[in-house]
Write a protein that holds these residues in place. Structure first.
Motif, mmCIF file in Angstrom:
data_model
loop_
_atom_site.group_PDB
_atom_site.id
_atom_site.type_symbol
_atom_site.label_atom_id
_atom_site.label_comp_id
_atom_site.label_asym_id
_atom_site.label_seq_id
_atom_site.Cartn_x
_atom_site.Cartn_y
_atom_site.Cartn_z
ATOM 1 N N LYS A 117 0.832 -1.196 0.000
ATOM 2 C CA LYS A 117 0.000 0.000 0.000
ATOM 3 C C LYS A 117 0.876 1.259 0.000
ATOM 4 O O LYS A 117 0.625 2.204 -0.758
ATOM 5 C CB LYS A 117 -0.903 -0.017 1.241
ATOM 6 N N LYS A 118 1.930 1.271 0.833
ATOM 7 C CA LYS A 118 2.850 2.414 0.873
ATOM 8 C C LYS A 118 3.585 2.579 -0.454
ATOM 9 O O LYS A 118 3.742 3.691 -0.951
ATOM 10 C CB LYS A 118 3.865 2.234 2.002
ATOM 11 N N ALA A 119 4.060 1.464 -1.011
ATOM 12 C CA ALA A 119 4.793 1.532 -2.286
ATOM 13 C C ALA A 119 3.894 2.024 -3.408
ATOM 14 O O ALA A 119 4.322 2.804 -4.264
ATOM 15 C CB ALA A 119 5.361 0.155 -2.625
ATOM 16 N N TYR A 120 2.633 1.609 -3.420
ATOM 17 C CA TYR A 120 1.706 2.036 -4.462
ATOM 18 C C TYR A 120 1.407 3.530 -4.334
ATOM 19 O O TYR A 120 1.362 4.251 -5.339
ATOM 20 C CB TYR A 120 0.418 1.212 -4.386
ATOM 21 N N LYS A 121 1.214 4.013 -3.100
ATOM 22 C CA LYS A 121 0.965 5.444 -2.897
ATOM 23 C C LYS A 121 2.165 6.262 -3.345
ATOM 24 O O LYS A 121 2.011 7.301 -3.985
ATOM 25 C CB LYS A 121 0.652 5.723 -1.427
ATOM 26 N N LYS A 122 3.364 5.785 -3.010
ATOM 27 C CA LYS A 122 4.577 6.498 -3.408
ATOM 28 C C LYS A 122 4.705 6.526 -4.927
ATOM 29 O O LYS A 122 5.051 7.543 -5.515
ATOM 30 C CB LYS A 122 5.792 5.817 -2.795
ATOM 31 N N LYS A 123 4.392 5.397 -5.573
ATOM 32 C CA LYS A 123 4.469 5.318 -7.028
ATOM 33 C C LYS A 123 3.454 6.275 -7.668
ATOM 34 O O LYS A 123 3.763 6.930 -8.659
ATOM 35 C CB LYS A 123 4.203 3.877 -7.468
ATOM 36 N N MET A 124 2.273 6.364 -7.097
ATOM 37 C CA MET A 124 1.251 7.253 -7.644
ATOM 38 C C MET A 124 1.656 8.717 -7.466
ATOM 39 O O MET A 124 1.423 9.532 -8.379
ATOM 40 C CB MET A 124 -0.106 7.016 -6.946
ATOM 41 N N GLN A 125 2.263 9.046 -6.335
ATOM 42 C CA GLN A 125 2.713 10.427 -6.125
ATOM 43 C C GLN A 125 3.839 10.786 -7.089
ATOM 44 O O GLN A 125 3.889 11.913 -7.596
ATOM 45 C CB GLN A 125 3.180 10.617 -4.682
ATOM 46 N N GLU A 126 4.739 9.850 -7.339
ATOM 47 C CA GLU A 126 5.835 10.095 -8.280
ATOM 48 C C GLU A 126 5.323 10.254 -9.699
ATOM 49 O O GLU A 126 5.856 11.038 -10.477
ATOM 50 C CB GLU A 126 6.856 8.963 -8.202
ATOM 51 N N SER A 127 4.296 9.513 -10.061
ATOM 52 C CA SER A 127 3.770 9.606 -11.426
ATOM 53 C C SER A 127 3.006 10.917 -11.636
ATOM 54 O O SER A 127 2.913 11.397 -12.770
ATOM 55 C CB SER A 127 2.878 8.410 -11.739
ATOM 56 N N LYS A 128 2.457 11.507 -10.586
ATOM 57 C CA LYS A 128 1.751 12.781 -10.695
ATOM 58 C C LYS A 128 2.728 13.938 -10.894
ATOM 59 O O LYS A 128 2.369 14.963 -11.446
ATOM 60 C CB LYS A 128 0.895 13.036 -9.453
#
Length: 131
Positions: A119-130
């Motif tokens: 869950k943390k890795a996915y949130k971080k990935k989504m923030q980086e993609s934004k």
């Protein structure tokens, strides 16, 4: 096959032998091995897995729940092996069984930590993609 995968398969083989010995204690006597030798080999393999690099290049892109799936498969193997050994008529001498609450508590803890990490890795990935 790289060294990391070889160590993983070796650890699974030793874990399998250890569980077979736990459910059928006379197995090691037949093979002429000591229980401590099996546990020492498993400990050495686990240590080697942690100090060995996991791959040759960049890790492949994983899905949202990649670590959770990997953990579930990793925990599922010993559980299925315990079911098989119980069906073959074995009984654990150390208390590892499907009816043991510590077994299920351990499974739940590992799955929860894996889910949280994913869950943390996915949130971080989504923030980086934004960005």
């Amino acid at each position: 096959m790289n060294l990391y995968r070889l160590l993983i398969f070796s650890a699974l083989a030793v874990l399998t032998l250890w569980l077979i010995t736990d459910f059928f204690p006379s197995t090691l006597d037949t093979l002429g091995l000591s229980t401590w030798l099996i546990l020492a080999a498993l400990a050495c393999l686990v240590i080697a897995i942690f100090i060995t690099p996991s791959g040759d290049g960049q890790p492949p892109e994983r899905g949202r729940h990649g670590k959770l799936i990997y953990t579930a498969i990793g925990l599922g193997y010993p559980l299925l092996l315990m079911v098989l050994l119980t069906l073959l008529g074995g009984e654990s001498t150390t208390g590892y069984s499907l009816a043991s609450p510590p077994t299920w508590i351990t499974v739940a803890i590992f799955l929860w930590f894996s889910y949280s990490d994913d869950k943390k890795a996915y949130k971080k990935k989504m923030q980086e993609s934004k960005e």
